[in-house]
Scaffold this motif. Sequence first.
Motif, PDB file in Angstrom:
ATOM      1  N   SER A   1       0.705  -1.108   0.027  1.00 24.76           N
ATOM      2  CA  SER A   1       0.114  -0.180  -0.133  1.00 24.76           C
ATOM      3  C   SER A   1       0.876   1.211   0.029  1.00 24.76           C
ATOM      4  O   SER A   1       1.681   1.669   0.927  1.00 24.76           O
ATOM      5  CB  SER A   1      -0.909  -0.082   1.363  1.00 24.76           C
TER       6      SER A   1
ATOM      7  N   PRO B   1       0.074   4.412   0.444  1.00 21.95           N
ATOM      8  CA  PRO B   1       0.018   5.389   1.731  1.00 21.95           C
ATOM      9  C   PRO B   1       0.644   4.761   3.038  1.00 21.95           C
ATOM     10  O   PRO B   1       1.215   5.593   3.717  1.00 21.95           O
ATOM     11  CB  PRO B   1      -1.637   5.247   1.768  1.00 21.95           C
ATOM     12  N   LEU B   2       0.638   3.275   3.250  1.00 19.06           N
ATOM     13  CA  LEU B   2       1.242   2.818   4.225  1.00 19.06           C
ATOM     14  C   LEU B   2       2.819   3.180   4.079  1.00 19.06           C
ATOM     15  O   LEU B   2       3.527   3.543   5.174  1.00 19.06           O
ATOM     16  CB  LEU B   2       0.967   1.214   4.388  1.00 19.06           C
TER      17      LEU B   2
ATOM     18  N   GLN C   1      -8.380   7.357   0.294  1.00 22.60           N
ATOM     19  CA  GLN C   1      -6.967   6.849   0.758  1.00 22.60           C
ATOM     20  C   GLN C   1      -6.694   6.673   1.991  1.00 22.60           C
ATOM     21  O   GLN C   1      -6.301   5.443   2.325  1.00 22.60           O
ATOM     22  CB  GLN C   1      -5.818   8.051   0.473  1.00 22.60           C
TER      23      GLN C   1
ATOM     24  N   THR D   1      -8.613   3.295   2.399  1.00 23.21           N
ATOM     25  CA  THR D   1      -7.909   1.981   2.065  1.00 23.21           C
ATOM     26  C   THR D   1      -6.504   1.592   2.581  1.00 23.21           C
ATOM     27  O   THR D   1      -6.432   0.468   2.978  1.00 23.21           O
ATOM     28  CB  THR D   1      -7.214   2.536   0.204  1.00 23.21           C
ATOM     29  N   MET D   2      -5.980   2.784   3.284  1.00 23.46           N
ATOM     30  CA  MET D   2      -4.977   2.163   4.242  1.00 23.46           C
ATOM     31  C   MET D   2      -5.276   1.675   5.494  1.00 23.46           C
ATOM     32  O   MET D   2      -4.714   0.754   5.684  1.00 23.46           O
ATOM     33  CB  MET D   2      -4.257   3.670   4.460  1.00 23.46           C
ATOM     34  N   ARG D   3      -6.393   2.045   5.921  1.00 21.05           N
ATOM     35  CA  ARG D   3      -6.968   1.383   7.135  1.00 21.05           C
ATOM     36  C   ARG D   3      -7.302  -0.021   6.634  1.00 21.05           C
ATOM     37  O   ARG D   3      -7.169  -1.124   7.340  1.00 21.05           O
ATOM     38  CB  ARG D   3      -8.013   2.038   7.579  1.00 21.05           C
TER      39      ARG D   3
ATOM     40  N   ASP E   1      -6.450  -2.055   4.223  1.00 26.83           N
ATOM     41  CA  ASP E   1      -5.005  -2.900   4.098  1.00 26.83           C
ATOM     42  C   ASP E   1      -4.603  -3.570   5.282  1.00 26.83           C
ATOM     43  O   ASP E   1      -4.232  -4.552   5.229  1.00 26.83           O
ATOM     44  CB  ASP E   1      -4.012  -2.249   3.027  1.00 26.83           C
TER      45      ASP E   1
ATOM     46  N   ASP F   1       6.445  -1.912   3.653  1.00 28.55           N
ATOM     47  CA  ASP F   1       5.572  -2.396   2.914  1.00 28.55           C
ATOM     48  C   ASP F   1       5.341  -3.888   3.532  1.00 28.55           C
ATOM     49  O   ASP F   1       6.068  -4.285   4.149  1.00 28.55           O
ATOM     50  CB  ASP F   1       6.007  -2.617   1.509  1.00 28.55           C
TER      51      ASP F   1
END
Length: 236
Positions: free
Chosen positions: A4, A6-7, A23, A26-28, A30, A90
């Motif tokens: 991800s 953003p991560l 975003q 999505t980050m949360r 993932d 990652d």
Amino acid sequence: MATSAPLAHAASSDDPITLSASQLRTMRDDMQRFLLEYRFGMQEIETKIAILRDEFLLTHDYNPIEHVTSRLKSTDSLLDKVQRKGVEPDFASIRRHITDIAGVRLTCSFTTDVYRLFDLLTEQDDVRVLEVKDYIAEPKANGYKSLHAILEVPVFLSTGRIAVPVEVQFRTIAMDFWASLEHKIYYKFDTRVPPELLASLKDAADTAAELDERMLRLHRAIRGPAPRGNGRVVEL
């Protein structure tokens, strides 16, 4: 699992970050999916332990497990460790380099139970031993004792089978009591523990080890060895 972006950005940069609501979601999501795999792996280990405990109770009228605790690292704790260890932020790198995301601790009455349960758990054909650190045979300099193992177990998801590492710690009651006290002391003094307290902790560790041995001798005098299902003898 795909990396991800953003991560990676959030974990590796101190610059202000502006993320859209999508975003952030999505980050949360993932991270939640990533940690869910480890929760399932932890539950697999807990199920195996529960089966061994119940089988021992039925077959030997004896429970080698005093209690079981488990924990899953929080997102903040995991990202903090990623930064401290210099791991690439990652999911693939985290999976390779951080093996204690999920943890299970077994507390037993006696050292013999520790090794017996380790053997019974790791002899199962779907359990892969990745690493073992035997701090019972070779205690740390401060007196810490425990048997640490990284065990990989299969988890079956709708997308297929994945292998998940779980850190499993085996201790006696005395070892667990000592480790709990040590943790509280280090927390109280923010890791800068006075030398006299460190010396007292080491003495307490030696006393706990002696107590383990004395209690085991008493236990053996009361119960003695009992036959195991496959014809071997297991000391209870």
